[in-house]
Design a protein around this motif. Structure first.
Motif, PDB file in Angstrom:
ATOM      1  N   SER A  69      -2.930  94.241  64.333  1.00 44.39           N
ATOM      2  CA  SER A  69      -2.486  93.438  63.190  1.00 44.39           C
ATOM      3  C   SER A  69      -1.041  93.000  63.349  1.00 44.39           C
ATOM      4  CB  SER A  69      -2.641  94.230  61.892  1.00 44.39           C
ATOM      5  OG  SER A  69      -3.997  94.504  61.650  1.00 44.39           O
ATOM      6  N   LYS A 111      -2.131  85.105  63.208  1.00 43.57           N
ATOM      7  CA  LYS A 111      -3.566  84.846  63.271  1.00 43.57           C
ATOM      8  C   LYS A 111      -4.310  85.619  62.187  1.00 43.57           C
ATOM      9  CE  LYS A 111      -5.940  83.715  67.158  1.00 43.57           C
ATOM     10  NZ  LYS A 111      -6.468  83.898  68.501  1.00 43.57           N
ATOM     11  N   ASN A 112      -3.882  86.863  61.953  1.00 44.37           N
ATOM     12  CA  ASN A 112      -4.507  87.667  60.905  1.00 44.37           C
ATOM     13  C   ASN A 112      -4.196  87.125  59.515  1.00 44.37           C
ATOM     14  OD1 ASN A 112      -5.843  89.512  62.543  1.00 44.37           O
ATOM     15  ND2 ASN A 112      -4.048  90.795  62.741  1.00 44.37           N
ATOM     16  N   GLU A 134      -3.834  83.943  58.845  1.00 43.13           N
ATOM     17  CA  GLU A 134      -4.762  82.814  58.718  1.00 43.13           C
ATOM     18  C   GLU A 134      -6.155  83.296  58.350  1.00 43.13           C
ATOM     19  OE1 GLU A 134      -4.830  80.383  62.210  1.00 43.13           O
ATOM     20  OE2 GLU A 134      -2.636  80.227  62.259  1.00 43.13           O
ATOM     21  N   THR A 135      -6.569  84.391  58.952  1.00 45.52           N
ATOM     22  CA  THR A 135      -7.882  84.952  58.651  1.00 45.52           C
ATOM     23  C   THR A 135      -7.966  85.401  57.197  1.00 45.52           C
ATOM     24  OG1 THR A 135      -8.064  85.690  60.940  1.00 45.52           O
ATOM     25  CG2 THR A 135      -9.581  86.663  59.373  1.00 45.52           C
ATOM     26  N   LEU A 136      -6.899  86.037  56.685  1.00 44.17           N
ATOM     27  CA  LEU A 136      -6.873  86.426  55.276  1.00 44.17           C
ATOM     28  C   LEU A 136      -7.051  85.210  54.378  1.00 44.17           C
ATOM     29  CD1 LEU A 136      -3.990  89.045  54.894  1.00 44.17           C
ATOM     30  CD2 LEU A 136      -6.408  89.412  54.597  1.00 44.17           C
ATOM     31  N   ASN A 139      -8.482  82.388  55.162  1.00 41.05           N
ATOM     32  CA  ASN A 139      -9.860  81.886  55.319  1.00 41.05           C
ATOM     33  C   ASN A 139     -10.863  82.693  54.511  1.00 41.05           C
ATOM     34  OD1 ASN A 139      -9.022  79.867  57.040  1.00 41.05           O
ATOM     35  ND2 ASN A 139      -9.470  81.042  58.892  1.00 41.05           N
ATOM     36  N   TYR A 140     -10.576  83.975  54.304  1.00 44.98           N
ATOM     37  CA  TYR A 140     -11.467  84.812  53.495  1.00 44.98           C
ATOM     38  C   TYR A 140     -11.165  84.727  52.007  1.00 44.98           C
ATOM     39  CZ  TYR A 140     -13.745  86.943  57.473  1.00 44.98           C
ATOM     40  OH  TYR A 140     -14.490  87.154  58.600  1.00 44.98           O
ATOM     41  N   THR A 200       0.004  86.668  51.066  1.00 39.22           N
ATOM     42  CA  THR A 200      -0.665  87.212  52.252  1.00 39.22           C
ATOM     43  C   THR A 200       0.278  88.027  53.131  1.00 39.22           C
ATOM     44  OG1 THR A 200      -0.301  85.121  53.399  1.00 39.22           O
ATOM     45  CG2 THR A 200      -2.439  85.442  52.365  1.00 39.22           C
ATOM     46  N   VAL A 205     -14.532  91.315  54.784  1.00 37.15           N
ATOM     47  CA  VAL A 205     -14.668  90.664  56.092  1.00 37.15           C
ATOM     48  C   VAL A 205     -16.121  90.596  56.546  1.00 37.15           C
ATOM     49  CG1 VAL A 205     -14.057  90.867  58.530  1.00 37.15           C
ATOM     50  CG2 VAL A 205     -12.331  91.260  56.786  1.00 37.15           C
ATOM     51  N   ASP A 233     -22.807  85.097  54.800  1.00 36.71           N
ATOM     52  CA  ASP A 233     -22.576  84.478  56.102  1.00 36.71           C
ATOM     53  C   ASP A 233     -23.724  83.574  56.507  1.00 36.71           C
ATOM     54  OD1 ASP A 233     -20.189  85.801  56.333  1.00 36.71           O
ATOM     55  OD2 ASP A 233     -21.016  87.454  57.504  1.00 36.71           O
ATOM     56  N   HIS A 252     -22.665  90.695  61.549  1.00 36.16           N
ATOM     57  CA  HIS A 252     -21.798  91.214  60.497  1.00 36.16           C
ATOM     58  C   HIS A 252     -22.448  92.368  59.729  1.00 36.16           C
ATOM     59  CE1 HIS A 252     -18.731  87.699  60.158  1.00 36.16           C
ATOM     60  NE2 HIS A 252     -18.755  88.259  61.343  1.00 36.16           N
TER      61      HIS A 252
END
Length: 147
Positions: free
Chosen positions: A33, A39-40, A42-44, A46-47, A53, A95, A101, A109
Motif C-alpha cells: 500500500s 494506484k491504491n 485510485e482504486t479506493l 473506483n470503489y 482518500t 473490494v 461484479d 472475487h
C-alpha cells in the motif's frame, strides 16, 4: 509422557508459525500500500470511497503496520488481531463484493472473499486463544522480578 511433551511443543510451534504467517501477509499488504500509494488511492475512488482518500489510506496502512507488528511479536496479539479485523473485514466486503461484479470476475472475487474470510477465522482464533507460548508478552512476564 514424552509424547505429551512433543504434542504440546508442536502446538506451541504451530501457534508461532501461524502467527508469523498471518502477520507477514498484513505487513506485506502495508508495504504494498505504501509502495503503490497513488494506484491504491485510485482504486479506493473506483470503489466509491471518495471521502478523504489520503486519510483513509494512512489509517489503513497504520492499522496494518501496528496490527501486523503486534501479531508478529506476540505482544498484545489480541489487540493486533482486533485491529486487523477492523480493517480486513470491511476491506474484503468492499473490494471483493462478487455479487456486484461482472460475470467474468464473479468466480475469482468469490474465491478471494472466501480466502479473506478464512484469514479472518485465523484472526478470530488469535482473539480467542492469544499469542501462545512463544511471544514477547510471555517473555516479559517471565522476566519480571519478584516483589
Amino acid at each position: 509422557m514424552i509424547k505429551d511433551y512433543i504434542l504440546v511443543m508442536m502446538k506451541d510451534v504451530a501457534d508461532l508459525i501461524g502467527r508469523i504467517l498471518i502477520a507477514s501477509l498484513f505487513l506485506y499488504e502495508a508495504y504494498d500500500s505504501l509502495f503503490f500509494f497513488d494506484k491504491n488511492m485510485e482504486t479506493l475512488i473506483n470503489y466509491g470511497l471518495t471521502w478523504n482518500t489520503r486519510l483513509l489510506m494512512y489509517i489503513g496502512i497504520l492499522t496494518l503496520i501496528i496490527g501486523g507488528g503486534l501479531l508478529l511479536i506476540g505482544y498484545y496479539a489480541r489487540v493486533g488481531a482486533f485491529l486487523l479485523m477492523l480493517y480486513w473485514l470491511p476491506f474484503s466486503l468492499i473490494v471483493y463484493s462478487f455479487w456486484n461484479d461482472p460475470e467474468d470476475l464473479r468466480r475469482l472475487h468469490g474465491l478471494m472473499l472466501m480466502r479473506n474470510l478464512a484469514l479472518c477465522g485465523g484472526l478470530f482464533y488469535i482473539l480467542a486463544h492469544g499469542s501462545g507460548k512463544y511471544s514477547v508478552r510471555r517473555l516479559i512476564h517471565r522476566l519480571r522480578l519478584p516483589k
